[in-house]
Scaffold this motif. Sequence first.
Motif, PDB file in Angstrom:
ATOM      1  N   PHE A  87      32.436 -68.201 -28.037  1.00 38.07           N
ATOM      2  CA  PHE A  87      31.112 -67.865 -28.544  1.00 38.07           C
ATOM      3  C   PHE A  87      31.226 -67.550 -30.033  1.00 38.07           C
ATOM      4  N   LEU A  88      30.348 -68.135 -30.851  1.00 37.80           N
ATOM      5  CA  LEU A  88      30.303 -67.885 -32.287  1.00 37.80           C
ATOM      6  C   LEU A  88      28.852 -67.699 -32.721  1.00 37.80           C
ATOM      7  N   ARG A  89      28.627 -66.730 -33.606  1.00 34.85           N
ATOM      8  CA  ARG A  89      27.303 -66.540 -34.199  1.00 34.85           C
ATOM      9  C   ARG A  89      27.430 -66.285 -35.685  1.00 34.85           C
ATOM     10  N   LEU A  90      26.533 -66.890 -36.485  1.00 31.70           N
ATOM     11  CA  LEU A  90      26.445 -66.660 -37.916  1.00 31.70           C
ATOM     12  C   LEU A  90      25.010 -66.302 -38.262  1.00 31.70           C
ATOM     13  N   GLY A  91      24.834 -65.149 -38.903  1.00 30.00           N
ATOM     14  CA  GLY A  91      23.504 -64.684 -39.258  1.00 30.00           C
ATOM     15  C   GLY A  91      23.126 -63.453 -38.461  1.00 30.00           C
ATOM     16  N   PRO A  92      22.211 -62.627 -38.983  1.00 31.94           N
ATOM     17  CA  PRO A  92      21.794 -61.399 -38.291  1.00 31.94           C
ATOM     18  C   PRO A  92      20.965 -61.715 -37.050  1.00 31.94           C
ATOM     19  N   ASP A 120      18.845 -59.992 -35.397  1.00 30.10           N
ATOM     20  CA  ASP A 120      17.466 -59.526 -35.362  1.00 30.10           C
ATOM     21  C   ASP A 120      16.562 -60.250 -36.353  1.00 30.10           C
ATOM     22  N   ILE A 121      17.108 -61.263 -37.092  1.00 28.57           N
ATOM     23  CA  ILE A 121      16.293 -61.998 -38.068  1.00 28.57           C
ATOM     24  C   ILE A 121      16.368 -63.504 -37.791  1.00 28.57           C
ATOM     25  N   PHE A 122      17.510 -64.118 -38.130  1.00 26.86           N
ATOM     26  CA  PHE A 122      17.684 -65.560 -37.947  1.00 26.86           C
ATOM     27  C   PHE A 122      19.181 -65.859 -37.902  1.00 26.86           C
ATOM     28  N   PHE A 123      19.612 -66.712 -36.961  1.00 30.39           N
ATOM     29  CA  PHE A 123      21.032 -66.987 -36.824  1.00 30.39           C
ATOM     30  C   PHE A 123      21.256 -68.367 -36.204  1.00 30.39           C
ATOM     31  N   ALA A 124      22.483 -68.843 -36.318  1.00 28.15           N
ATOM     32  CA  ALA A 124      22.952 -70.050 -35.637  1.00 28.15           C
ATOM     33  C   ALA A 124      24.099 -69.641 -34.721  1.00 28.15           C
ATOM     34  N   ASP A 125      24.197 -70.273 -33.542  1.00 26.77           N
ATOM     35  CA  ASP A 125      25.271 -69.911 -32.628  1.00 26.77           C
ATOM     36  C   ASP A 125      25.754 -71.110 -31.830  1.00 26.77           C
ATOM     37  N   MET A 126      26.934 -70.938 -31.218  1.00 25.00           N
ATOM     38  CA  MET A 126      27.539 -71.957 -30.377  1.00 25.00           C
ATOM     39  C   MET A 126      28.202 -71.278 -29.193  1.00 25.00           C
ATOM     40  N   HIS A 127      27.990 -71.812 -27.990  1.00 21.24           N
ATOM     41  CA  HIS A 127      28.588 -71.300 -26.762  1.00 21.24           C
ATOM     42  C   HIS A 127      29.319 -72.428 -26.048  1.00 21.24           C
ATOM     43  N   SER A 163      30.918 -58.080 -32.279  1.00 26.78           N
ATOM     44  CA  SER A 163      29.672 -58.431 -32.945  1.00 26.78           C
ATOM     45  C   SER A 163      29.457 -57.560 -34.170  1.00 26.78           C
ATOM     46  N   GLY A 164      29.097 -58.198 -35.288  1.00 25.99           N
ATOM     47  CA  GLY A 164      28.708 -57.508 -36.501  1.00 25.99           C
ATOM     48  C   GLY A 164      27.332 -57.973 -36.936  1.00 25.99           C
ATOM     49  N   LYS A 165      26.879 -57.516 -38.097  1.00 26.69           N
ATOM     50  CA  LYS A 165      25.542 -57.889 -38.553  1.00 26.69           C
ATOM     51  C   LYS A 165      25.467 -59.355 -38.934  1.00 26.69           C
ATOM     52  N   ILE A 166      26.475 -59.869 -39.621  1.00 23.74           N
ATOM     53  CA  ILE A 166      26.421 -61.236 -40.145  1.00 23.74           C
ATOM     54  C   ILE A 166      27.076 -62.235 -39.208  1.00 23.74           C
ATOM     55  N   ALA A 167      28.054 -61.816 -38.418  1.00 23.40           N
ATOM     56  CA  ALA A 167      28.776 -62.764 -37.571  1.00 23.40           C
ATOM     57  C   ALA A 167      29.229 -62.081 -36.283  1.00 23.40           C
ATOM     58  N   ALA A 168      29.511 -62.907 -35.277  1.00 24.53           N
ATOM     59  CA  ALA A 168      30.044 -62.429 -33.997  1.00 24.53           C
ATOM     60  C   ALA A 168      30.955 -63.511 -33.437  1.00 24.53           C
ATOM     61  N   VAL A 169      31.959 -63.082 -32.661  1.00 21.86           N
ATOM     62  CA  VAL A 169      32.886 -64.029 -32.044  1.00 21.86           C
ATOM     63  C   VAL A 169      33.271 -63.510 -30.667  1.00 21.86           C
ATOM     64  N   GLY A 170      33.446 -64.416 -29.726  1.00 24.70           N
ATOM     65  CA  GLY A 170      33.881 -64.056 -28.389  1.00 24.70           C
ATOM     66  C   GLY A 170      34.815 -65.112 -27.841  1.00 24.70           C
ATOM     67  N   TYR A 177      29.506 -49.063 -32.406  1.00 25.53           N
ATOM     68  CA  TYR A 177      29.889 -48.205 -33.521  1.00 25.53           C
ATOM     69  C   TYR A 177      28.731 -47.936 -34.473  1.00 25.53           C
ATOM     70  N   SER A 178      27.780 -48.846 -34.554  1.00 24.17           N
ATOM     71  CA  SER A 178      26.605 -48.698 -35.403  1.00 24.17           C
ATOM     72  C   SER A 178      25.519 -49.605 -34.843  1.00 24.17           C
ATOM     73  N   LYS A 179      24.432 -49.760 -35.567  1.00 18.19           N
ATOM     74  CA  LYS A 179      23.333 -50.588 -35.074  1.00 18.19           C
ATOM     75  C   LYS A 179      23.791 -52.021 -34.807  1.00 18.19           C
ATOM     76  N   TYR A 180      24.694 -52.542 -35.621  1.00 18.65           N
ATOM     77  CA  TYR A 180      25.091 -53.945 -35.506  1.00 18.65           C
ATOM     78  C   TYR A 180      26.505 -54.153 -34.966  1.00 18.65           C
ATOM     79  N   LYS A 181      27.393 -53.185 -35.148  1.00 18.45           N
ATOM     80  CA  LYS A 181      28.795 -53.392 -34.798  1.00 18.45           C
ATOM     81  C   LYS A 181      29.095 -52.890 -33.392  1.00 18.45           C
ATOM     82  N   LYS A 182      29.697 -53.764 -32.575  1.00 20.46           N
ATOM     83  CA  LYS A 182      30.093 -53.363 -31.228  1.00 20.46           C
ATOM     84  C   LYS A 182      31.197 -54.265 -30.709  1.00 20.46           C
TER      85      LYS A 182
END
Length: 228
Positions: A138-143, A145-152, A109-116, A77-82
Amino acid sequence: IYEQYSFRLLKSVPLFLTILALIFMSQTFDQPSDSTIFQRKYFKIGGGFGFGHEEEICGSINPYSAGGLSIEHTNQYSKYKKFTVGSQFYGLNYDEAFAFGLNPYVNYSGKIAAVGIGLNYTDISSEWRAEGLTPTLFLRLGPEDIFFADMHYGTNMPAGLPSFQMGLGVGLKRNTENYLRFGISNTGFYFNPHFMMDNSLSLDPYFSIASSEVYHFGFRLNYRIFHE
């Protein structure tokens, strides 16, 4: 005198405007302000392989190898949202026993967070994967393209092992899909760079190691097919 210098000034205006246009055009392509540029739909077809050794709680070390395919459909939908719907299909040879695996999932997926979330089915059991149906997460916190934390959990196709990862990631460019992940998994420290070679082709190698006997190596290749 006025006519002479004013004419010279007018002659320099087209050159100045051309240089200015090139500057603004390069900025536009490098960091687009119009999100509609990224509104698109595409399929992603991938394939890969993996192999390694898993240590069970009892202390025995089991070898495994695998290969598989994946297919996804994404609405961006945008650069970050899908939003993505997909599935992975793989064959797993675990301690001289062979089985097929299936893993359908959905991701947002969004700019600040993602979930699967998803489900994984295989008839091979281990200390980390129960026989039959198990969840994937799947979880992600943070952008990205910069810096993030995630768990799979359970997402590491095609081997299906290791099934747990938790760590950090660093963006390599302004492209949201060029990044480097690293952290801990049930086979030790892992290292996972992701490279977009162009707008369609991506490389996804994965390596983790706990000791000289317990390790995992995997490699995935993905290709996008745009249809809108």
